[in-house]
Design a protein around this motif. Structure first.
Motif, PDB file in Angstrom:
ATOM      1  N   VAL A   4       0.835  -1.194   0.000  1.00  0.00           N
ATOM      2  CA  VAL A   4       0.000   0.000   0.000  1.00  0.00           C
ATOM      3  C   VAL A   4       0.873   1.249   0.000  1.00  0.00           C
ATOM      4  O   VAL A   4       1.825   1.359   0.775  1.00  0.00           O
ATOM      5  N   VAL A   5       0.539   2.197  -0.872  1.00  0.00           N
ATOM      6  CA  VAL A   5       1.272   3.461  -0.903  1.00  0.00           C
ATOM      7  C   VAL A   5       0.829   4.316   0.287  1.00  0.00           C
ATOM      8  O   VAL A   5      -0.361   4.617   0.422  1.00  0.00           O
ATOM      9  N   PRO A   6       1.739   4.700   1.173  1.00  0.00           N
ATOM     10  CA  PRO A   6       1.338   5.492   2.341  1.00  0.00           C
ATOM     11  C   PRO A   6       0.968   6.916   1.952  1.00  0.00           C
ATOM     12  O   PRO A   6       1.415   7.433   0.924  1.00  0.00           O
ATOM     13  N   HIS A   7       0.130   7.539   2.753  1.00  0.00           N
ATOM     14  CA  HIS A   7      -0.206   8.942   2.550  1.00  0.00           C
ATOM     15  C   HIS A   7      -0.205   9.636   3.894  1.00  0.00           C
ATOM     16  O   HIS A   7      -0.465   9.014   4.928  1.00  0.00           O
ATOM     17  N   ILE A   8       0.099  10.908   3.884  1.00  0.00           N
ATOM     18  CA  ILE A   8       0.197  11.662   5.132  1.00  0.00           C
ATOM     19  C   ILE A   8      -1.179  11.875   5.735  1.00  0.00           C
ATOM     20  O   ILE A   8      -1.382  11.703   6.936  1.00  0.00           O
ATOM     21  N   VAL A   9      -2.130  12.237   4.882  1.00  0.00           N
ATOM     22  CA  VAL A   9      -3.482  12.547   5.341  1.00  0.00           C
ATOM     23  C   VAL A   9      -4.433  12.431   4.154  1.00  0.00           C
ATOM     24  O   VAL A   9      -4.009  12.536   2.993  1.00  0.00           O
ATOM     25  N   GLN A  10      -5.709  12.184   4.440  1.00  0.00           N
ATOM     26  CA  GLN A  10      -6.711  12.163   3.378  1.00  0.00           C
ATOM     27  C   GLN A  10      -6.704  13.507   2.645  1.00  0.00           C
ATOM     28  O   GLN A  10      -6.672  14.567   3.266  1.00  0.00           O
ATOM     29  N   TYR A  11      -6.736  13.430   1.303  1.00  0.00           N
ATOM     30  CA  TYR A  11      -6.685  14.670   0.519  1.00  0.00           C
ATOM     31  C   TYR A  11      -7.537  14.493  -0.732  1.00  0.00           C
ATOM     32  O   TYR A  11      -7.265  13.626  -1.565  1.00  0.00           O
ATOM     33  N   GLN A  12      -8.599  15.288  -0.848  1.00  0.00           N
ATOM     34  CA  GLN A  12      -9.503  15.150  -1.985  1.00  0.00           C
ATOM     35  C   GLN A  12      -8.770  15.436  -3.294  1.00  0.00           C
ATOM     36  O   GLN A  12      -8.035  16.408  -3.416  1.00  0.00           O
ATOM     37  N   GLY A  13      -8.971  14.558  -4.270  1.00  0.00           N
ATOM     38  CA  GLY A  13      -8.297  14.716  -5.554  1.00  0.00           C
ATOM     39  C   GLY A  13      -6.968  13.993  -5.631  1.00  0.00           C
ATOM     40  O   GLY A  13      -6.321  13.980  -6.680  1.00  0.00           O
ATOM     41  N   SER A  14      -6.560  13.371  -4.534  1.00  0.00           N
ATOM     42  CA  SER A  14      -5.298  12.636  -4.535  1.00  0.00           C
ATOM     43  C   SER A  14      -5.341  11.510  -5.559  1.00  0.00           C
ATOM     44  O   SER A  14      -6.358  10.844  -5.738  1.00  0.00           O
ATOM     45  N   LYS A  15      -4.204  11.270  -6.223  1.00  0.00           N
ATOM     46  CA  LYS A  15      -4.106  10.180  -7.190  1.00  0.00           C
ATOM     47  C   LYS A  15      -3.506   8.918  -6.562  1.00  0.00           C
ATOM     48  O   LYS A  15      -3.025   8.030  -7.264  1.00  0.00           O
ATOM     49  N   ARG A  16      -3.590   8.813  -5.251  1.00  0.00           N
ATOM     50  CA  ARG A  16      -3.023   7.656  -4.563  1.00  0.00           C
ATOM     51  C   ARG A  16      -3.628   6.345  -5.051  1.00  0.00           C
ATOM     52  O   ARG A  16      -2.920   5.375  -5.316  1.00  0.00           O
ATOM     53  N   ASN A  17      -4.946   6.289  -5.179  1.00  0.00           N
ATOM     54  CA  ASN A  17      -5.597   5.053  -5.610  1.00  0.00           C
ATOM     55  C   ASN A  17      -5.337   4.729  -7.079  1.00  0.00           C
ATOM     56  O   ASN A  17      -5.381   3.561  -7.480  1.00  0.00           O
ATOM     57  N   ASN A 157       2.784   6.537   8.812  1.00  0.00           N
ATOM     58  CA  ASN A 157       2.902   6.822   7.382  1.00  0.00           C
ATOM     59  C   ASN A 157       4.045   7.784   7.080  1.00  0.00           C
ATOM     60  O   ASN A 157       4.788   7.599   6.115  1.00  0.00           O
ATOM     61  N   VAL A 158       4.175   8.816   7.899  1.00  0.00           N
ATOM     62  CA  VAL A 158       5.228   9.804   7.687  1.00  0.00           C
ATOM     63  C   VAL A 158       6.608   9.162   7.798  1.00  0.00           C
ATOM     64  O   VAL A 158       7.520   9.478   7.027  1.00  0.00           O
ATOM     65  N   SER A 159       6.758   8.251   8.729  1.00  0.00           N
ATOM     66  CA  SER A 159       8.039   7.561   8.889  1.00  0.00           C
ATOM     67  C   SER A 159       8.419   6.808   7.619  1.00  0.00           C
ATOM     68  O   SER A 159       9.576   6.852   7.170  1.00  0.00           O
ATOM     69  N   ARG A 160       7.455   6.123   7.026  1.00  0.00           N
ATOM     70  CA  ARG A 160       7.719   5.384   5.795  1.00  0.00           C
ATOM     71  C   ARG A 160       8.031   6.328   4.638  1.00  0.00           C
ATOM     72  O   ARG A 160       8.961   6.100   3.868  1.00  0.00           O
ATOM     73  N   ILE A 161       7.246   7.386   4.509  1.00  0.00           N
ATOM     74  CA  ILE A 161       7.459   8.340   3.423  1.00  0.00           C
ATOM     75  C   ILE A 161       8.835   8.986   3.527  1.00  0.00           C
ATOM     76  O   ILE A 161       9.552   9.133   2.527  1.00  0.00           O
ATOM     77  N   SER A 162       9.234   9.361   4.739  1.00  0.00           N
ATOM     78  CA  SER A 162      10.550   9.949   4.950  1.00  0.00           C
ATOM     79  C   SER A 162      11.663   8.976   4.565  1.00  0.00           C
ATOM     80  O   SER A 162      12.672   9.373   3.974  1.00  0.00           O
TER      81      SER A 162
END
Length: 301
Positions: A4-17, A157-162
């Motif tokens: 799963v691609v981590p995300h910092i916070v829910q964000y409308q319009g994100s292309k995560r999915n 999530n932030v730890s992984r992204i960093s």
């Protein structure tokens, strides 16, 4: 969980999915990824997770978003500590958590646009959706059903992204055309601009819109320089298409990515599929030879 691609916070319009579909049209390895309309940088994070690029440029005209990304990637402990303080305050605020949200929003609009305040507003507001008034004030309301993402979940999530990106990102908050001028052959640019319904006027869903003709001109310049790029732009739902196609003379390959069922159509009892358009530059088409299955609307039906 590792897939799963981590995300910092829910964000409308994100292309995560949509990231797994979008990344099919990028080379396995390339020099640098540039996101001129980064939002919360879902594609940058997805590319970094797969270790595809050596360097990254993350840009958004909404500077507080860039502050979140900068701290999350470069000083994650500082961001989590600051966010935890703001998030925990809502449970101690005498007037309640909703009043606390409005107090943080007021402080933010008065100038305290630190990363922790912006992150809290995103985590707690309705649908993770940024809204601004005509004079640039954040005016989205709180979601009264929840308290926002907990610091524990954000920290994970932030730890992984960093770990993917620290030391490899250049952060900017400039007009997208300035950022595009930096690009060189060997880079990949991923663009997710405000869609055509809001390109010619101010819209509360975006910090700033863009002018369609200026955007086309910027793409023409990328073609002249031989720069590779991918653009997410408009799409369709059922029989309705949003916006007009980017001009044929740009030489782009248009692909429609399946984005799921429209929540609005489900409410109306129609259950219509939504597709988002992805445009691939001519050079990139040639370089990857479309080895992967094209997820066009015709293939998906």
């Amino acid at each position: 969980m590792n897939g799963v691609v981590p995300h910092i916070v829910q964000y409308q319009g994100s292309k995560r999915n949509l990231a797994p579909q979008i990344l099919q049209y990028m080379p396995r390895k390339f020099n640098r990824l540039i996101e001129p309309f980064a939002g919360m940088a879902a594609i940058t994070i997805a590319v970094a997770k797969q270790n595809r690029a050596k360097k990254y440029i993350v840009n958004d005209l909404n500077e507080p978003l860039i502050r979140i990304l900068n701290e999350a990637i470069e000083t994650p402990d500082l961001l989590i500590d600051s966010y935890s303080k703001v998030w925990n305050e809502q449970f101690l605020y005498p007037e309640g958590s909703v009043a606390h949200f409005y107090k943080v929003r007021e402080d933010f609009n008065k100038g305290n646009k630190c990363a922790a305040n912006m992150l809290y507003l995103l985590a707690r507001c309705v649908k993770g959706s940024v809204r601004y008034s005509s004079n640039g004030m954040f005016n989205q309301s709180p979601d009264k059903r929840r308290n926002g993402t907990s610091p524990k979940n954000v920290a994970s999530n932030v730890s992984r992204i960093s770990s993917f990106l620290k030391g490899h990102v250049e952060f900017m908050s400039k007009d997208y055309r300035e950022v595009l001028q930096i690009a060189k052959p060997g880079d990949i640019i991923y663009m997710d601009p405000p869609y055509q319904g809001v390109c010619t006027k101010r819209d509360s869903r975006y910090f700033s819109g863009i002018v369609f003709s200026e955007f086309v001109e910027a793409i023409e310049k990328l073609n002249q320089k031989g720069i590779d790029y991918i653009i997410s732009y408009d799409g369709s739902c059922g029989e309705k298409q949003y916006g007009t196609d980017l001009p044929e003379h740009l030489g782009l390959q248009k692909i429609l990515l399946k984005a799921g069922f429209s929540s609005q159509s489900i409410l109306l009892g129609k259950k219509e599929l939504t597709y988002e358009a992805l445009y691939i530059s001519r050079n990139l088409q040639d370089s990857i030879h479309f080895q992967n299955t094209q997820l066009s609307i015709f293939d998906s039906l």
